[in-house]
Design a protein around this motif. Structure first.
Motif, short mmCIF file in Angstrom:
data_model
loop_
_atom_site.label_atom_id
_atom_site.label_comp_id
_atom_site.label_asym_id
_atom_site.label_seq_id
_atom_site.Cartn_x
_atom_site.Cartn_y
_atom_site.Cartn_z
N ARG A 32 -29.32 69.87 2.95
CA ARG A 32 -30.16 70.07 1.79
C ARG A 32 -31.43 70.80 2.17
N THR A 34 -35.40 71.66 1.23
CA THR A 34 -36.54 71.17 0.48
C THR A 34 -37.02 72.27 -0.46
N GLU A 35 -37.82 71.88 -1.43
CA GLU A 35 -38.35 72.87 -2.36
C GLU A 35 -39.20 73.89 -1.62
N ARG A 36 -39.92 73.45 -0.60
CA ARG A 36 -40.75 74.37 0.19
C ARG A 36 -39.89 75.39 0.93
N GLN A 37 -38.79 74.91 1.49
CA GLN A 37 -37.87 75.83 2.18
C GLN A 37 -37.25 76.81 1.21
N PRO A 101 -31.59 76.16 5.85
CA PRO A 101 -32.76 75.29 5.87
C PRO A 101 -33.70 75.60 7.03
N SER A 105 -37.50 76.77 6.71
CA SER A 105 -38.56 76.04 7.40
C SER A 105 -39.41 76.96 8.25
#
Length: 242
Positions: A32, A34-37, A101, A105
């Protein structure tokens, strides 16, 4: 700087001329994001990223300068790559990673750190080296904590093999360095044996095996994990001599 790319003649082939089926050194596990990624991939990948479909890359044009370029293969979540880029603004850093991801990141951390000397490929490194990058373009190539594929039947999947060593040698400038690190002793010995037998390299260890951890390599979570599990960490550095 030479800009000739690897030709079709460099690609391993079967006796009938068909390209040899590539044995992957990785398994895609997207996981999964993240919204930031996700946001970093959407906003920054079009500017800082490339895909194999885009063809050969002019690194000087892409970075906007002629600074020396270091390549990291399999940068994971990108923390060490961003740390190095932040510490060395006089260098350019290219990272290759197959897991989205991790790409997200890395880009997010780079943006947060105000780092702009990073570019990425979200692709298989073997294919990027074959199809997109010019020969003799890197001052250093880094391979930190690749998948060790510890079971004997999977050793063929280890990325460090004779053909890979030759592929890296072609991409290094004369005098450039291939730096590897692993926390698996058996893989360290495998790397040493492959690289000691590879033509055109000099082992930078005075004992022809391993070197102390160079200060240029940031301490990664994989190294911390290795120490916690009682593993050692082995660094190997080879300089292109011809």
């Amino acid at each position: 700087m030479m800009t000739d790319n690897t030709s079709d003649a460099d690609i391993p082939r079967l006796p009938d001329g068909r390209p040899m089926r590539q044995i992957r050194s990785f398994v895609r596990r997207e996981g999964r994001m993240t919204e930031r990624q996700k946001a970093a991939v959407e906003m920054l990948l079009p500017q800082w990223g490339r895909h194999i479909s885009g063809g050969p890359v002019d690194l000087s044009q892409w970075f906007g300068n002629d600074n020396p370029v270091w390549l990291e293969i399999g940068f994971g979540m990108g923390m060490s790559l961003v740390e190095q880029a932040s510490a060395h603004p006089e260098l350019n850093f290219l990272g290759i990673e197959v897991h989205r991801p991790g790409v997200g990141s890395c880009l997010a951390h780079a943006q947060g750190a105000g780092v702009s000397n990073i570019r990425v490929f979200e692709e298989d490194a073997i294919e990027v080296l074959d199809k997109c990058l010019p020969n003799q373009c890197f001052e250093r190539v880094q391979l930190f904590f690749p998948d060790p594929w510890p079971k004997a039947r999977h050793h063929k999947r280890r990325i460090v093999q004779p053909l890979f060593a030759e592929q890296i040698r072609k991409k290094l400038r004369l005098g450039g360095v291939f730096h590897m690190a692993t926390d698996w002793e058996n893989y360290a010995e495998h790397m040493r044996d492959v690289m000691n037998a590879a033509p055109g390299y000099q082992n930078l260890s005075p004992t022809n095996d391993f070197v102390p951890r160079p200060t240029s390599r940031p301490l990664t979570k994989f190294e911390v994990r290795g120490h916690r599990l009682g593993h050692g960490v082995w660094d190997l550095m080879y300089q292109r001599t011809e």
